[in-house]
Scaffold this active site. Sequence first.
Site, PDB file in Angstrom:
ATOM      1  N   TYR A  54     -11.345 -26.381  42.163  1.00 17.64           N
ATOM      2  CA  TYR A  54     -11.638 -25.037  41.661  1.00 17.64           C
ATOM      3  C   TYR A  54     -10.386 -24.418  41.037  1.00 17.64           C
ATOM      4  CZ  TYR A  54     -12.674 -20.041  41.709  1.00 17.64           C
ATOM      5  OH  TYR A  54     -12.839 -18.725  41.351  1.00 17.64           O
ATOM      6  N   VAL A  69     -14.747 -18.933  35.139  1.00 17.17           N
ATOM      7  CA  VAL A  69     -15.286 -19.958  36.022  1.00 17.17           C
ATOM      8  C   VAL A  69     -16.393 -19.383  36.902  1.00 17.17           C
ATOM      9  CG1 VAL A  69     -14.742 -21.403  38.038  1.00 17.17           C
ATOM     10  CG2 VAL A  69     -13.259 -21.451  36.025  1.00 17.17           C
ATOM     11  N   GLU A  70     -16.189 -18.180  37.398  1.00 16.08           N
ATOM     12  CA  GLU A  70     -17.149 -17.594  38.328  1.00 16.08           C
ATOM     13  C   GLU A  70     -18.486 -17.251  37.678  1.00 16.08           C
ATOM     14  OE1 GLU A  70     -17.305 -17.237  41.513  1.00 16.08           O
ATOM     15  OE2 GLU A  70     -15.300 -17.953  42.003  1.00 16.08           O
ATOM     16  N   THR A  71     -18.460 -16.528  36.562  1.00 20.62           N
ATOM     17  CA  THR A  71     -19.723 -15.999  36.023  1.00 20.62           C
ATOM     18  C   THR A  71     -19.844 -16.066  34.504  1.00 20.62           C
ATOM     19  OG1 THR A  71     -18.845 -13.735  35.887  1.00 20.62           O
ATOM     20  CG2 THR A  71     -19.936 -14.380  37.955  1.00 20.62           C
TER      21      THR A  71
END
Length: 367
Positions: A350, A150-152
Amino acid sequence: MSHAFPTPLRAAVAATALLAACAAWPTGALAQKPQANGRPAVTPVRGSTPYATRDDAMQFADDVAKRRNLDREWVRATIGAARFLPNVPRLMLPGPVGTVKNWQTYRSRFIDPVRIAAGVRFWRANADTLARAEATYGVPPEIIVGIVGVETIYGRNMGNFRVIDALATLSFDFPQGHPRAAERVAFFRGELESFLSTESRTADDPLTPVGSYAGAMGMPQFMPSSIAKYAVDFDGDGRIDLVNNPVDVIGSVASYFKGFGWTPGMPSIYPVHFEEARLKKALLLAPDILPTFSADSFVAAGAVPEGEGLKHKGLLALIELQNGLDAPPTYVAGTRNFYVITRYNWSSYYAMSVLDLGQEVKAAMEQ
């Protein structure tokens, strides 16, 4: 927005690893074109006016040098070389009042075939490390895989803003129209101080690191204070590398979750259905995502966890995910572990995306 923002993105983001200011979104920057080797080609965004001309920035530099026992001229030169990023302050402003959230739209940004396939490759390439992280910290592989994805997108998109510029901009030019401007300024000044303290102990150029527009770095998008508190040298090579070393990334994400109280073996959510005759939805939603109700009190208020949820020994929270104006919300019962995921980014949307991506990758691994 360790990230990890120190809890994140609320308890002042206790606080991380993630970002309280961007509560509903991961901390990575916009996608960059990959090089032939698959790594992003990073062209750092450079700011305009240097902070060497600002009395408040130079006074802050003097204060940090004194508090941290750092070389005063080095701190002044480093902050002085930071440049104002004109577009960053507006990115911190909350969305328009009355904006309707849509869980399905949000989810579609992070759960797609490209990200799932990248997750499978990441998991297979690092299976032994993921297993060791679970044995060491109690955090399952799918949670770590979900976070990094999800982050990168597993390092594909780690941001291209110079960290010193982003942190200085948010420390000295945070938008005063933000409803929590004073709290956010204190947070980012703390992150800038942590960044300077860490950089002072290395031979690296403090003007080189790049990350998100909020100053989050590496594959897991850790904020500087999260790096200082939770990042680990998981491969034992004598240095912590969250940009190029997935072993350190995996160990550090697991360390972060353990630091915030992850309970091994506890589910993060349970399905839930309502008994309308005695439903007290407002009461259940009042604590937001903070687990507050026992399973019995949950049921007494008209929300019935399904399956093993009825036997859950800890506290629960009713999680509401809006689906726009044309569909009813989605509801789940969140445990303490769900709350721990939101310490990375203070948003139930999230956390659900992290859980769903991890499960989708896990299912693809088993095919």
